[in-house]
Design an enzyme around this catalytic site. Structure first.
Site, PDB file in Angstrom:
ATOM      1  N   ASP A 224      52.480 -86.587 -17.316  1.00 45.03           N
ATOM      2  CA  ASP A 224      53.278 -87.411 -18.220  1.00 45.03           C
ATOM      3  C   ASP A 224      54.604 -87.719 -17.538  1.00 45.03           C
ATOM      4  O   ASP A 224      55.349 -86.807 -17.180  1.00 45.03           O
ATOM      5  CB  ASP A 224      53.526 -86.679 -19.543  1.00 45.03           C
ATOM      6  CG  ASP A 224      54.400 -87.489 -20.487  1.00 45.03           C
ATOM      7  OD1 ASP A 224      53.907 -88.494 -21.040  1.00 45.03           O
ATOM      8  OD2 ASP A 224      55.589 -87.129 -20.650  1.00 45.03           O
ATOM      9  N   GLU A 313      49.109 -92.015 -17.777  1.00 47.46           N
ATOM     10  CA  GLU A 313      49.148 -92.987 -18.858  1.00 47.46           C
ATOM     11  C   GLU A 313      49.130 -94.409 -18.311  1.00 47.46           C
ATOM     12  O   GLU A 313      49.714 -94.683 -17.263  1.00 47.46           O
ATOM     13  CB  GLU A 313      50.406 -92.785 -19.707  1.00 47.46           C
ATOM     14  CG  GLU A 313      50.385 -91.560 -20.588  1.00 47.46           C
ATOM     15  CD  GLU A 313      51.644 -91.453 -21.434  1.00 47.46           C
ATOM     16  OE1 GLU A 313      51.557 -91.641 -22.657  1.00 47.46           O
ATOM     17  OE2 GLU A 313      52.708 -91.181 -20.858  1.00 47.46           O
ATOM     18  N   CYS A 372      48.781 -83.830 -31.854  1.00 44.72           N
ATOM     19  CA  CYS A 372      48.883 -82.371 -31.699  1.00 44.72           C
ATOM     20  C   CYS A 372      47.715 -81.887 -30.841  1.00 44.72           C
ATOM     21  O   CYS A 372      46.553 -82.129 -31.183  1.00 44.72           O
ATOM     22  CB  CYS A 372      48.861 -81.693 -33.062  1.00 44.72           C
ATOM     23  SG  CYS A 372      48.817 -79.883 -32.989  1.00 44.72           S
ATOM     24  N   CYS A 375      45.411 -79.190 -33.096  1.00 50.47           N
ATOM     25  CA  CYS A 375      44.529 -79.588 -34.200  1.00 50.47           C
ATOM     26  C   CYS A 375      44.162 -81.068 -34.165  1.00 50.47           C
ATOM     27  O   CYS A 375      43.462 -81.538 -35.066  1.00 50.47           O
ATOM     28  CB  CYS A 375      45.186 -79.249 -35.539  1.00 50.47           C
ATOM     29  SG  CYS A 375      46.670 -80.226 -35.906  1.00 50.47           S
ATOM     30  N   CYS A 389      54.103 -80.211 -36.098  1.00 51.32           N
ATOM     31  CA  CYS A 389      52.881 -80.832 -36.595  1.00 51.32           C
ATOM     32  C   CYS A 389      52.744 -80.584 -38.097  1.00 51.32           C
ATOM     33  O   CYS A 389      52.894 -79.450 -38.569  1.00 51.32           O
ATOM     34  CB  CYS A 389      51.672 -80.275 -35.839  1.00 51.32           C
ATOM     35  SG  CYS A 389      50.090 -80.902 -36.439  1.00 51.32           S
ATOM     36  N   CYS A 392      49.197 -78.289 -38.608  1.00 47.11           N
ATOM     37  CA  CYS A 392      49.080 -76.860 -38.291  1.00 47.11           C
ATOM     38  C   CYS A 392      50.426 -76.170 -38.140  1.00 47.11           C
ATOM     39  O   CYS A 392      50.467 -74.977 -37.822  1.00 47.11           O
ATOM     40  CB  CYS A 392      48.259 -76.667 -37.016  1.00 47.11           C
ATOM     41  SG  CYS A 392      48.974 -77.448 -35.562  1.00 47.11           S
ATOM     42  N   ASP A 399      57.025 -83.925 -24.031  1.00 43.45           N
ATOM     43  CA  ASP A 399      56.415 -84.169 -22.727  1.00 43.45           C
ATOM     44  C   ASP A 399      55.302 -83.172 -22.425  1.00 43.45           C
ATOM     45  O   ASP A 399      54.264 -83.543 -21.859  1.00 43.45           O
ATOM     46  CB  ASP A 399      57.488 -84.121 -21.632  1.00 43.45           C
ATOM     47  CG  ASP A 399      58.581 -85.158 -21.848  1.00 43.45           C
ATOM     48  OD1 ASP A 399      58.277 -86.199 -22.462  1.00 43.45           O
ATOM     49  OD2 ASP A 399      59.728 -84.931 -21.420  1.00 43.45           O
TER      50      ASP A 399
END
Length: 460
Positions: A224, A313, A372, A375, A389, A392, A399
């Site tokens: 990333d 990406e 996330c 989850c 999140c 969860c 990052d």
């Protein structure tokens, strides 16, 4: 258009850059070659525009523009075109024929890029009609592809046609030892002015070793890139392997750039002090570029040599720079430009092939930052560096979470169609209402829309 080089199996094209240390005579000769290239480019643009104008006026057709055709035309008129206005002396023999061929080839490529863009066959930005090059605005450069060009065995000199043997600041052993072993062949040498220096890029055809050179061939990581960190590297198990800090070279030099820019604005344009401040400004910009380039090359080379599968990406870096009207948008755009977010992917696209690793580019709309990794819940997180999140209640660092999700990214199944088929401009869009005849029908040239893309070029 110029024919593309067919790279043999097991070979690749690499470039090695060296800074030149020419004498005053050699520097003056290089400056003449820069001007000769611009002259040939501008003459070619004038000739192409004249052909288009003649076709639109009375339908006169000409041969398909190519380097071979236009070079023959150039040889018939160069005695009238390359004449000193004050002395009346013909000056074209002072420069290598490669300078004129480079200018003509550049204009021909620009012409066909324009035509491909008009026909919707060229991806990327819209390309317009080739424009004339002006000294001071156009980047000084010239490319040599034939003649007496070589890397000298003493590893301190390059030889160029007409100009002669030029000393380099750096040792050229990186490329000379490959040539000595028969593993490399010089294809071209391009000289360009970079600020206050002259750089030579030696493009060579290199034979790569057949064995894999990746340290961890089974390693699968996500990378990333961002502004806070230059890169965050994580694996699919959720372990952050590396956090590379962003050197922020532009931020570090911004104070000096502002000081020199203000000092130059108080000088009379063209004066000695104005030229001195301009030189100082060029040195600062070159320093910023060199620091950024160095860190990116070190990072991408290490990744390509270490991990077997790298996922990055598919960012729209140019679109991110178009954000306006938001609070702090100007500073954010400057930080995005300083980070050069699209460069790591470009470097990895060819370095992974060199060292035997593989590169996967995630879909542009893949929500790596706001998903996330525990989850798989997706939520809007804005610009927050840390977020919790809702599914969860785990707290994530932006990052780190994105790098883990990229490492777990799976490529979608390929669509039905010919292998390697490229998506042309607008081919993935749905049709909508529009004027009959399309974009070309709105051009009031007096010719049918179907004849417009060729503009007097007879395709044989």
């Amino acid at each position: 258009m110029m024919a593309r080089l067919k790279v043999p199996e097991g070979w690749c094209v690499q470039a090695f850059r060296f800074t030149l240390n020419p004498t005053q005579t050699q520097a003056a000769s290089l400056a003449r070659h820069f001007g000769a290239r611009r002259k040939a480019f501008n003459w070619t643009v004038t000739a192409l525009k004249a052909d288009i104008k003649a076709w639109r006026a009375d339908g006169t057709e000409s041969a398909k523009p190519s380097l071979r055709v236009l070079r023959k035309r150039w040889n018939t008129v160069k005695d009238q075109v390359c004449v000193n206005a004050q002395t009346g002396q013909v000056w074209w023999p002072e420069c290598s024929k490669e300078a004129y061929a480079d200018g003509i080839a550049g204009a021909v490529d620009a012409y066909w890029n324009w035509q491909s863009c008009r026909a919707g066959k060229r991806a990327g930005k819209t390309v317009g009609v080739p424009r004339f090059k002006k000294k001071g605005r156009d980047a000084d450069r010239v490319c040599f592809t034939t003649g007496a060009m070589r890397v000298e065995p003493d590893r301190r000199h390059l030889t160029l046609p007409v100009i002669g043997t030029i000393r380099t600041y750096e040792n050229t052993r990186r490329v000379e030892r490959l040539i000595a072993k028969g593993r490399a062949r010089v294809l071209a040498i391009t000289v360009r002015r970079n600020g206050t220096r002259l750089d030579a890029s030696v493009r060579v055809l290199v034979q790569r070793p057949q064995q894999r050179r990746v340290a961890l061939p089974d390693s699968r990581v996500g990378v990333d890139v961002g502004v806070r960190r230059l890169a965050t590297v994580a694996d699919a198990e959720g372990t952050v392997l590396e956090q590379v800090p962003n050197p922020r070279p532009l931020d570090a030099a911004l104070r000096g750039l502002r000081r020199v820019s203000r000092a130059r604005s108080r000088c009379t344009k063209g004066s000695r002090r104005y030229c001195e401040r301009t030189t100082e400004l060029s040195r600062l910009h070159r320093r910023v570029n060199d620091v950024r380039t160095h860190h990116l090359h070190v990072l991408t080379t290490r990744l390509a040599k270490t991990h077997g599968r790298i996922v990055v990406e598919g960012l729209d870096a140019a679109g991110m720079l178009r954000q306006k009207g938001l609070p702090g948008a100007r500073a954010r755009r400057r930080a995005l430009s300083d980070a050069a977010l699209a460069t790591p992917r470009r470097h990895l696209s060819y370095k992974t092939g060199w060292y035997g690793s593989s590169l996967v580019v995630a879909d542009r709309w893949f929500p790596s930052s706001k998903t996330c990794h525990a989850c798989r819940h997706v939520q809007d997180i804005g610009w927050d560096e840390k977020w919790q999140c809702d599914g969860c209640s785990i707290t994530h660092q932006r990052d780190d979470n994105a790098a883990i999700n990229l490492a777990r990214y799976e490529e979608p199944p390929s669509v039905v169609g010919p292998v390697g088929a490229a998506v042309k401009r607008g081919a993935d869009r749905k049709t909508g209402p529009g004027p009959a005849g399309g974009r070309e029908a709105r051009k009031a040239t007096g010719h049918p829309a179907g004849e417009q893309p060729r503009d007097g070029v007879q395709v044989k």
